[in-house]
Design a protein around this motif. Structure first.
Motif, PDB file in Angstrom:
ATOM      1  N   THR A 162      24.838   3.955  -9.462  1.00 40.54           N
ATOM      2  CA  THR A 162      24.321   3.343  -8.230  1.00 40.54           C
ATOM      3  C   THR A 162      24.157   1.842  -8.469  1.00 40.54           C
ATOM      4  OG1 THR A 162      22.069   3.729  -8.957  1.00 40.54           O
ATOM      5  CG2 THR A 162      23.042   5.406  -7.524  1.00 40.54           C
ATOM      6  N   ASP A 163      23.906   1.112  -7.391  1.00 38.42           N
ATOM      7  CA  ASP A 163      23.830  -0.346  -7.514  1.00 38.42           C
ATOM      8  C   ASP A 163      22.741  -0.817  -8.449  1.00 38.42           C
ATOM      9  OD1 ASP A 163      25.879  -1.386  -5.753  1.00 38.42           O
ATOM     10  OD2 ASP A 163      24.800  -0.274  -4.222  1.00 38.42           O
ATOM     11  N   VAL A 164      21.577  -0.164  -8.350  1.00 32.77           N
ATOM     12  CA  VAL A 164      20.467  -0.619  -9.172  1.00 32.77           C
ATOM     13  C   VAL A 164      20.835  -0.493 -10.647  1.00 32.77           C
ATOM     14  CG1 VAL A 164      18.086  -0.169  -9.804  1.00 32.77           C
ATOM     15  CG2 VAL A 164      18.764  -0.138  -7.429  1.00 32.77           C
TER      16      VAL A 164
ATOM     17  N   ASN B  81       0.819  -1.214   0.000  1.00 33.01           N
ATOM     18  CA  ASN B  81       0.000   0.000   0.000  1.00 33.01           C
ATOM     19  C   ASN B  81       0.859   1.274   0.000  1.00 33.01           C
ATOM     20  OD1 ASN B  81       0.768   0.430   2.648  1.00 33.01           O
ATOM     21  ND2 ASN B  81      -1.011  -0.656   3.466  1.00 33.01           N
ATOM     22  N   ARG B  82       0.203   2.391  -0.193  1.00 30.99           N
ATOM     23  CA  ARG B  82       0.878   3.671  -0.357  1.00 30.99           C
ATOM     24  C   ARG B  82       1.759   4.020   0.858  1.00 30.99           C
ATOM     25  NH1 ARG B  82       3.767   6.169  -3.210  1.00 30.99           N
ATOM     26  NH2 ARG B  82       2.667   5.098  -4.866  1.00 30.99           N
ATOM     27  N   GLN B  83       1.205   3.740   2.060  1.00 31.62           N
ATOM     28  CA  GLN B  83       1.990   4.058   3.272  1.00 31.62           C
ATOM     29  C   GLN B  83       3.335   3.329   3.257  1.00 31.62           C
ATOM     30  OE1 GLN B  83      -1.273   3.502   3.313  1.00 31.62           O
ATOM     31  NE2 GLN B  83      -2.233   4.137   5.228  1.00 31.62           N
ATOM     32  N   LEU B  84       3.296   2.072   2.857  1.00 26.66           N
ATOM     33  CA  LEU B  84       4.540   1.297   2.849  1.00 26.66           C
ATOM     34  C   LEU B  84       5.464   1.768   1.734  1.00 26.66           C
ATOM     35  CD1 LEU B  84       3.206  -2.297   3.618  1.00 26.66           C
ATOM     36  CD2 LEU B  84       4.243  -0.661   5.175  1.00 26.66           C
ATOM     37  N   LEU B  85       4.877   2.072   0.567  1.00 22.70           N
ATOM     38  CA  LEU B  85       5.717   2.527  -0.552  1.00 22.70           C
ATOM     39  C   LEU B  85       6.420   3.835  -0.183  1.00 22.70           C
ATOM     40  CD1 LEU B  85       3.449   1.656  -3.613  1.00 22.70           C
ATOM     41  CD2 LEU B  85       5.501   0.461  -2.836  1.00 22.70           C
ATOM     42  N   ASN B  86       5.706   4.709   0.535  1.00 23.47           N
ATOM     43  CA  ASN B  86       6.343   5.962   0.967  1.00 23.47           C
ATOM     44  C   ASN B  86       7.513   5.690   1.899  1.00 23.47           C
ATOM     45  OD1 ASN B  86       4.546   7.479  -0.469  1.00 23.47           O
ATOM     46  ND2 ASN B  86       3.218   7.963   1.270  1.00 23.47           N
ATOM     47  N   ALA B  87       7.293   4.763   2.838  1.00 20.54           N
ATOM     48  CA  ALA B  87       8.360   4.455   3.791  1.00 20.54           C
ATOM     49  C   ALA B  87       9.550   3.807   3.075  1.00 20.54           C
ATOM     50  CB  ALA B  87       7.834   3.533   4.889  1.00 20.54           C
TER      51      ALA B  87
ATOM     52  N   ALA C  82      13.372   5.034   2.977  1.00 20.48           N
ATOM     53  CA  ALA C  82      14.502   4.162   3.344  1.00 20.48           C
ATOM     54  C   ALA C  82      15.489   4.031   2.190  1.00 20.48           C
ATOM     55  CB  ALA C  82      13.991   2.787   3.756  1.00 20.48           C
ATOM     56  N   ARG C  83      15.117   4.591   1.054  1.00 14.98           N
ATOM     57  CA  ARG C  83      15.937   4.552  -0.165  1.00 14.98           C
ATOM     58  C   ARG C  83      16.156   3.139  -0.704  1.00 14.98           C
ATOM     59  NH1 ARG C  83      20.366   7.919   1.728  1.00 14.98           N
ATOM     60  NH2 ARG C  83      19.682  10.066   2.011  1.00 14.98           N
ATOM     61  N   TYR C  84      15.166   2.263  -0.493  1.00 16.37           N
ATOM     62  CA  TYR C  84      15.237   0.978  -1.177  1.00 16.37           C
ATOM     63  C   TYR C  84      14.680   1.222  -2.574  1.00 16.37           C
ATOM     64  CZ  TYR C  84      15.010  -1.123   3.568  1.00 16.37           C
ATOM     65  OH  TYR C  84      15.188  -1.471   4.874  1.00 16.37           O
ATOM     66  N   GLU C  85      15.454   0.899  -3.597  1.00 16.95           N
ATOM     67  CA  GLU C  85      14.969   1.173  -4.948  1.00 16.95           C
ATOM     68  C   GLU C  85      14.214  -0.011  -5.530  1.00 16.95           C
ATOM     69  OE1 GLU C  85      17.630   3.040  -7.624  1.00 16.95           O
ATOM     70  OE2 GLU C  85      18.428   4.378  -6.089  1.00 16.95           O
TER      71      GLU C  85
ATOM     72  N   LYS D  76      26.244   4.359  -3.079  1.00 15.71           N
ATOM     73  CA  LYS D  76      24.991   3.808  -2.567  1.00 15.71           C
ATOM     74  C   LYS D  76      23.801   4.657  -3.000  1.00 15.71           C
ATOM     75  CE  LYS D  76      25.982   3.188   1.864  1.00 15.71           C
ATOM     76  NZ  LYS D  76      26.423   2.603   3.124  1.00 15.71           N
ATOM     77  N   THR D  77      23.990   5.970  -3.007  1.00 15.18           N
ATOM     78  CA  THR D  77      22.820   6.819  -3.268  1.00 15.18           C
ATOM     79  C   THR D  77      22.986   7.637  -4.550  1.00 15.18           C
ATOM     80  OG1 THR D  77      23.649   8.750  -2.100  1.00 15.18           O
ATOM     81  CG2 THR D  77      22.509   7.100  -0.767  1.00 15.18           C
TER      82      THR D  77
END
Ligand code: AMP
Length: 435
Positions: A302-304, A12-18, A22-25, A252-253
């Motif tokens: 970056t890694d991705v 859900n949106r709340q998790l995607l925002n978090a 957290a900068r998980y791509e 990393k970023t």
């Protein structure tokens, strides 16, 4: 495996925002495999080591399922072997739940149970606990388990090694039989298999074998470098003085990638370009093309972005920082030394990152030799923010290493300020390698 995004995982949106914060791509392999199964209600046996993103692999679907604060009583319980791991899981859970009102509590020994019990009384949704302390508080009558729908055993192998089986069995007796069970373990010895037979119902099994082989033709080396500014000085020095022809610099970023690129470009150390997921598809393809054709001396990525890079003769890989996901180290340096050519992989590590170097050495099963920074490289002051970040990170690692831990009934006495970086006695002294 086809490339999956966090959106594809139907979070859900709340998790995607978090996740963004957290900068998980992109989901890691264990996340891609485990999240859909947990969301579908399966019992799960996950075989994954630290550094694979396993914590978020079980935390995200749990958050997705229990959504928002409800009632007084715990609905998900995560058991882990040590106080340090409990705190780490609590931190990841709180971070990923930061856009929800879920109430998350860590309970562990070593300090009196009073505060933990008080917090529980005001209502709780998720508990992260060591088995011994959980059972203590349960027996005092302070935990009501009727609403418990999900149980996670994290690092099950370690919990068994540490003799927690009796407490785990007792916990299984006092929680509802109808529930979802997730078991995570770094290894899968017979006794963990036996536990899974006893405890999981028709489990799905997911496994990520960390890609651990680094090619022998790659010369690996690392330097301890205190901060970003000094790292930039050293990249500049290397590009000016060494015979580097085609260099990949990993960060990393995206922010670091952009800043470094701008610096190198301004100093005319290229031709150089930057590659990360904010760049449009066409720009990325064009940049790759230029790099492949030998038009660029330096590519900052970056890694991705690095996953898709297929260039055969990168002369040098520079790890501007050490990746949190250790497999990324293997991916990164695998860009050089291809097709039996020799390559060089140079890693820069600040004091906090030295810890990860030690873990990477365990993963690749060989030491990475350390070299001293040449004397004339200017050592810059760390910015306040960077200093804080490094100190915080070292603090975490210290909590993780807990040689005095003797098991559930011998947890150490409360010394709340012992590990704090604010305690002057704990001033991190320095330059020694932490192994
Ligand atoms: P773990 O294996 O759960 O201990 O996670 C190792 C590290 O990877 C932690 O620092 C996490 O914050 C980070 N991490 C977890 N998932 C991702 C992801 N999808 N992308 C990037 N980093 C991640």
């Amino acid at each position: 495996m086809p490339s999956t995004s966090f959106q594809d995982l139907k979070l859900n949106r709340q998790l995607l925002n978090a996740i963004d914060d957290a900068r998980y791509e992109k989901p890691t392999a264990i996340q891609q495999k485990a999240i859909p199964l947990v969301l579908n209600g399966h019992d799960l046996m996950g075989i994954a080591q630290t550094g694979t993103g396993k914590t978020a692999a079980f935390v995200l679907p749990i958050l997705m399922k229990i959504k928002y604060a409800q009632g007084q009583n715990v609905r998900a319980l995560i058991l882990a072997p040590t106080k340090e791991l409990v705190l780490q899981i609590e931190e990841v859970t709180k971070q990923l739940a930061s856009y929800t009102d879920l109430r998350i509590l860590a309970i562990y020994g070593g300090i009196g149970p009073k505060t933990q019990i008080e917090k529980m009384e005001s209502g709780i949704d998720i508990i992260v606990a060591t088995p011994g302390r959980f059972m203590d508080i349960y027996l005092r009558g302070n935990i009501h388990t009727k609403q418990l729908k999900t149980l996670v055993l994290d690092e099950a192998d370690k919990m068994m090694d540490m003799g927690f089986m009796p407490q785990i069995r007792k916990i299984l007796e006092v929680i509802p039989v109808k529930r979802q069970n997730l078991l995570f373990s770094a290894t899968m010895p017979d006794r963990v298999l036996a536990l899974s037979d006893e405890f999981l119902k028709y489990p799905e099994r997911v496994e990520v074998a960390p890609q651990a082989t680094t090619i022998d033709t790659i010369k690996q080396v690392f330097y301890e470098i205190p901060n970003v500014r000094t790292k930039i000085n050293f990249v500049e020095y290397l590009l000016q003085t060494e015979k580097f022809t085609r260099v990949l610099v990993f960060t990393k970023t995206k922010l670091t990638a952009d800043n470094l690129f701008k610096y190198l470009d301004r100093k005319k150390l290229g031709p150089t370009r930057v590659l990360h997921s904010n760049k449009g598809q066409n720009t990325r393809i064009h940049t790759m093309q230029l790099f492949k054709e030998g038009e660029l001396k330096v590519l900052v990525a970056t890694d991705v972005a690095s996953r898709g890079i297929d260039v055969s003769d990168v002369s040098h890989v520079i790890n501007f920082d050490v990746p949190n996901l250790y497999e990324d180290y293997v991916h990164r340096i695998g860009r050089t030394g291809r097709a039996e050519k020799t390559g060089v992989a140079i890693t820069f590590a600040n004091e906090a990152e030295l810890f990860h170097i030690a873990n990477i050495e365990k993963l690749i099963r060989k030491p990475i030799p350390q070299k001293k920074l040449p004397k004339h490289i200017k050592i810059e002051e760390s910015t306040f923010d960077e200093q804080q970040d490094i100190a915080r990170s070292i603090d975490h690692q210290k909590r993780k290493e807990d040689p005095t831990f003797k098991g559930a009934f011998h947890e150490k006495k409360a010394r709340p300020d012992r590990d704090s970086k604010w305690n002057p006695k704990n001033k991190v002294k320095g330059k020694k390698r932490r192994r």
